[in-house]
Motif scaffolding. Structure first.
Motif, PDB file in Angstrom:
ATOM      1  N   SER A  78       0.847  -1.194   0.000  1.00 52.09           N
ATOM      2  CA  SER A  78       0.000   0.000   0.000  1.00 52.09           C
ATOM      3  C   SER A  78       0.879   1.239   0.000  1.00 52.09           C
ATOM      4  O   SER A  78       2.114   1.158  -0.026  1.00 52.09           O
ATOM      5  CB  SER A  78      -0.914   0.001   1.229  1.00 52.09           C
ATOM      6  OG  SER A  78      -0.168   0.315   2.393  1.00 52.09           O
ATOM      7  N   PHE A 307     -13.074   3.840  -0.577  1.00 51.50           N
ATOM      8  CA  PHE A 307     -12.916   3.365  -1.959  1.00 51.50           C
ATOM      9  C   PHE A 307     -12.696   4.570  -2.853  1.00 51.50           C
ATOM     10  O   PHE A 307     -13.023   5.694  -2.500  1.00 51.50           O
ATOM     11  CB  PHE A 307     -14.129   2.544  -2.414  1.00 51.50           C
ATOM     12  CG  PHE A 307     -15.418   3.312  -2.520  1.00 51.50           C
ATOM     13  CD1 PHE A 307     -15.830   3.836  -3.733  1.00 51.50           C
ATOM     14  CD2 PHE A 307     -16.223   3.510  -1.405  1.00 51.50           C
ATOM     15  CE1 PHE A 307     -17.026   4.543  -3.841  1.00 51.50           C
ATOM     16  CE2 PHE A 307     -17.414   4.209  -1.490  1.00 51.50           C
ATOM     17  CZ  PHE A 307     -17.815   4.727  -2.716  1.00 51.50           C
ATOM     18  N   GLU A 312     -13.887  -0.346  -7.394  1.00 50.42           N
ATOM     19  CA  GLU A 312     -13.573  -0.748  -6.024  1.00 50.42           C
ATOM     20  C   GLU A 312     -14.843  -0.885  -5.196  1.00 50.42           C
ATOM     21  O   GLU A 312     -14.957  -1.798  -4.370  1.00 50.42           O
ATOM     22  CB  GLU A 312     -12.645   0.276  -5.366  1.00 50.42           C
ATOM     23  CG  GLU A 312     -11.191   0.025  -5.613  1.00 50.42           C
ATOM     24  CD  GLU A 312     -10.293   0.742  -4.628  1.00 50.42           C
ATOM     25  OE1 GLU A 312      -9.138   0.309  -4.484  1.00 50.42           O
ATOM     26  OE2 GLU A 312     -10.741   1.725  -3.998  1.00 50.42           O
ATOM     27  N   LYS A 328      -8.806  -3.385   3.232  1.00 50.37           N
ATOM     28  CA  LYS A 328      -8.680  -2.417   2.148  1.00 50.37           C
ATOM     29  C   LYS A 328      -7.324  -1.734   2.190  1.00 50.37           C
ATOM     30  O   LYS A 328      -6.871  -1.278   3.245  1.00 50.37           O
ATOM     31  CB  LYS A 328      -9.791  -1.361   2.282  1.00 50.37           C
ATOM     32  CG  LYS A 328      -9.768  -0.274   1.227  1.00 50.37           C
ATOM     33  CD  LYS A 328     -10.145  -0.831  -0.123  1.00 50.37           C
ATOM     34  CE  LYS A 328     -10.107   0.269  -1.188  1.00 50.37           C
ATOM     35  NZ  LYS A 328      -8.753   0.797  -1.431  1.00 50.37           N
ATOM     36  N   ARG A 331      -3.874   4.641  -0.270  1.00 51.25           N
ATOM     37  CA  ARG A 331      -2.792   5.279  -1.027  1.00 51.25           C
ATOM     38  C   ARG A 331      -1.851   6.110  -0.166  1.00 51.25           C
ATOM     39  O   ARG A 331      -0.689   6.307  -0.515  1.00 51.25           O
ATOM     40  CB  ARG A 331      -3.374   6.193  -2.119  1.00 51.25           C
ATOM     41  CG  ARG A 331      -3.997   5.431  -3.233  1.00 51.25           C
ATOM     42  CD  ARG A 331      -4.251   6.292  -4.459  1.00 51.25           C
ATOM     43  NE  ARG A 331      -4.704   5.413  -5.511  1.00 51.25           N
ATOM     44  CZ  ARG A 331      -3.911   4.713  -6.296  1.00 51.25           C
ATOM     45  NH1 ARG A 331      -2.607   4.815  -6.156  1.00 51.25           N
ATOM     46  NH2 ARG A 331      -4.404   3.906  -7.205  1.00 51.25           N
ATOM     47  N   ARG A 336      -2.750   8.581  -8.090  1.00 54.63           N
ATOM     48  CA  ARG A 336      -3.576   7.557  -8.725  1.00 54.63           C
ATOM     49  C   ARG A 336      -2.863   6.835  -9.870  1.00 54.63           C
ATOM     50  O   ARG A 336      -3.333   5.790 -10.323  1.00 54.63           O
ATOM     51  CB  ARG A 336      -4.878   8.179  -9.257  1.00 54.63           C
ATOM     52  CG  ARG A 336      -5.859   8.555  -8.150  1.00 54.63           C
ATOM     53  CD  ARG A 336      -7.103   9.197  -8.736  1.00 54.63           C
ATOM     54  NE  ARG A 336      -8.060   9.571  -7.708  1.00 54.63           N
ATOM     55  CZ  ARG A 336      -9.025   8.781  -7.252  1.00 54.63           C
ATOM     56  NH1 ARG A 336      -9.180   7.578  -7.766  1.00 54.63           N
ATOM     57  NH2 ARG A 336      -9.854   9.183  -6.304  1.00 54.63           N
ATOM     58  N   SER A 342      -5.585  -3.165  -3.759  1.00 51.74           N
ATOM     59  CA  SER A 342      -6.931  -2.680  -3.473  1.00 51.74           C
ATOM     60  C   SER A 342      -7.485  -3.337  -2.221  1.00 51.74           C
ATOM     61  O   SER A 342      -7.931  -2.663  -1.294  1.00 51.74           O
ATOM     62  CB  SER A 342      -7.861  -2.958  -4.664  1.00 51.74           C
ATOM     63  OG  SER A 342      -9.175  -2.537  -4.377  1.00 51.74           O
ATOM     64  N   TYR A 356      -5.808  -6.505  -7.030  1.00 52.89           N
ATOM     65  CA  TYR A 356      -5.423  -5.262  -7.678  1.00 52.89           C
ATOM     66  C   TYR A 356      -6.463  -4.897  -8.738  1.00 52.89           C
ATOM     67  O   TYR A 356      -6.987  -5.776  -9.434  1.00 52.89           O
ATOM     68  CB  TYR A 356      -4.060  -5.393  -8.358  1.00 52.89           C
ATOM     69  CG  TYR A 356      -2.924  -5.751  -7.416  1.00 52.89           C
ATOM     70  CD1 TYR A 356      -2.230  -4.757  -6.731  1.00 52.89           C
ATOM     71  CD2 TYR A 356      -2.559  -7.080  -7.222  1.00 52.89           C
ATOM     72  CE1 TYR A 356      -1.190  -5.085  -5.873  1.00 52.89           C
ATOM     73  CE2 TYR A 356      -1.525  -7.415  -6.362  1.00 52.89           C
ATOM     74  CZ  TYR A 356      -0.840  -6.414  -5.686  1.00 52.89           C
ATOM     75  OH  TYR A 356       0.177  -6.735  -4.831  1.00 52.89           O
TER      76      TYR A 356
END
Length: 398
Positions: A78, A307, A312, A328, A331, A336, A342, A356
């Protein structure tokens, strides 16, 4: 079902006397040891909503067995990975962390600084060295275990539970020489029968944000659920749930916010069950007005899981009915156009599954970065949904 060693006695978490044991251990500052592996894994005791809970120490989730409820996916998958040891420094003995921030906790000069700060809050230049405001929100959510879900929790996670988890998480984090919990304000869920008590506690919690004469003014950090945005004479009012007053944001900062978080605002508008979470630095003027200096937004589903796309969201809907835990990925500072996991399915056999989602416009650089990410954790089975290739692939269970 978890089994712990507390002091010299073994405990099953389902034992009727377990709460009493945790209360005594909490007072004595004893550290429970999870017996999912040998040697057992150190944990700590938190007090939430009058209950005592055993929680994992930061960054120790990977030390637990994959079937243990305390297992946590590798942080390298992550946006947390680049921050550990840089923007986030963990004390292994206490489990507390020191955070380096790329935003200010004091205000001096003209209000124009708010617009500038809002524009810079997700700067990639500081992705490893300092935390953006959004990254702090993600770290609170992650440390508070609000990224985790299993169907047994349906109907049991409301704002009261979210608030308690955030405050407990903030108590483990230090910023500029003091616990983050000292400057974090999370509105208490409103109950008419405790109206006066809530107002008194709120006034005490907000005392640190009040203007106090000349010189730089100390700011606090608010995490709250946005109810709506409304036009004001010079800017916008942000109305949040469980608060009787709005946060004010000036016109230039509002325009920047609307542009930067266009995706989050668009997603929030697609369903009444969705929640929009804000994190903001703010101060309170002599007139009693709460004004935002910097702000970031995050959209979460009805289970309070973050999400960032409808894809997602669909995946989380599929997983919501699963009896085993999903986690979960977030980021933090990453943009992005950089891949992150994910969702992780921890209890799968023969090993955990890393899920992913590749956006439709992803190019060769994205695919190369994804391949490298997968290569770093060969013990995890990758599940990949490439949006450009069609509908969601078969999930890794019948």
């Amino acid at each position: 079902m978890r089994h712990y060693l507390i002091g010299e006695q073994a405990w099953d978490e389902s034992a009727p006397e377990f709460q009493g044991c945790l209360e005594r251990a909490y007072a004595q500052k004893l550290r429970p040891l999870c017996q999912c592996k040998n040697p057992p894994v150190p944990m700590y005791i938190a007090r939430l909503d009058g209950q005592y809970l055993v929680k994992r120490m930061p960054l120790t989730g990977g030390a637990h067995d994959g079937a243990c409820p305390s297992y946590e996916p590798p942080y390298e998958l992550s946006g947390l990975g680049p921050l550990i040891g840089n923007a986030i420094q963990i004390d292994a003995a206490s489990g507390s962390s020191v955070l380096k921030l790329d935003f200010s906790l004091s205000k001096r000069g003209a209000r124009a600084s708010a617009a500038e700060a809002s524009q810079a809050s997700e700067s990639v230049r500081n992705e490893a060295k300092k935390l953006s405001l959004r990254a702090v929100l993600h770290y609170l959510w992650d440390t508070g275990e609000l990224t985790e879900w299993m169907s047994l929790w349906t109907g049991k996670r409301g704002w009261g539970r979210v608030r308690a988890s955030l405050i407990d998480a903030a108590g483990q984090m230090n910023v500029r020489g003091e616990p983050l919990s000292n400057i974090l304000f999370v509105p208490e869920a409103f109950h008419q029968e405790d109206k006066e008590g809530i107002a008194a506690r709120r006034a005490a919690a907000l005392a640190g944000a009040q203007a106090s004469g000349p010189g730089p003014r100390k700011l606090m950090v608010a995490v709250a659920e946005v109810k709506e945005f409304a036009a004001a004479r010079d800017g916008q009012k942000i109305l949040v749930r469980h608060l009787p007053f709005p946060f004010m944001i000036e016109a230039n900062a509002w325009r920047r916010l609307s542009a930067k978080y266009e995706t989050e605002l668009e997603l929030w508008g697609t369903g009444d069950a969705l929640h929009l979470i804000m994190i903001a630095t703010f101060g309170i003027s002599d007139a009693g007005i709460a004004s935002v200096e910097e702000i970031a937004l995050m959209v979460v589903n009805e289970n309070w899981i973050p999400f960032e796309s409808v894809h997602e969201q669909r995946l989380l809907e599929k997983l919501a009915s699963w009896r085993r835990k999903s986690v979960k990925g977030l980021r933090f500072n990453l943009s992005r156009d950089q891949p992150v996991v994910s969702v992780t399915l921890a209890a799968e056999r023969p090993g955990p599954v890393a899920m992913y989602i590749v956006p439709a416009g992803a190019g060769e650089d994205y695919e190369a970065a994804l391949a490298e990410l997968i290569k770093t954790r060969p013990e995890m089975t990758p599940w990949i949904w490439r949006i450009a290739e069609g509908d969601m692939p078969k999930l890794p269970w019948p």
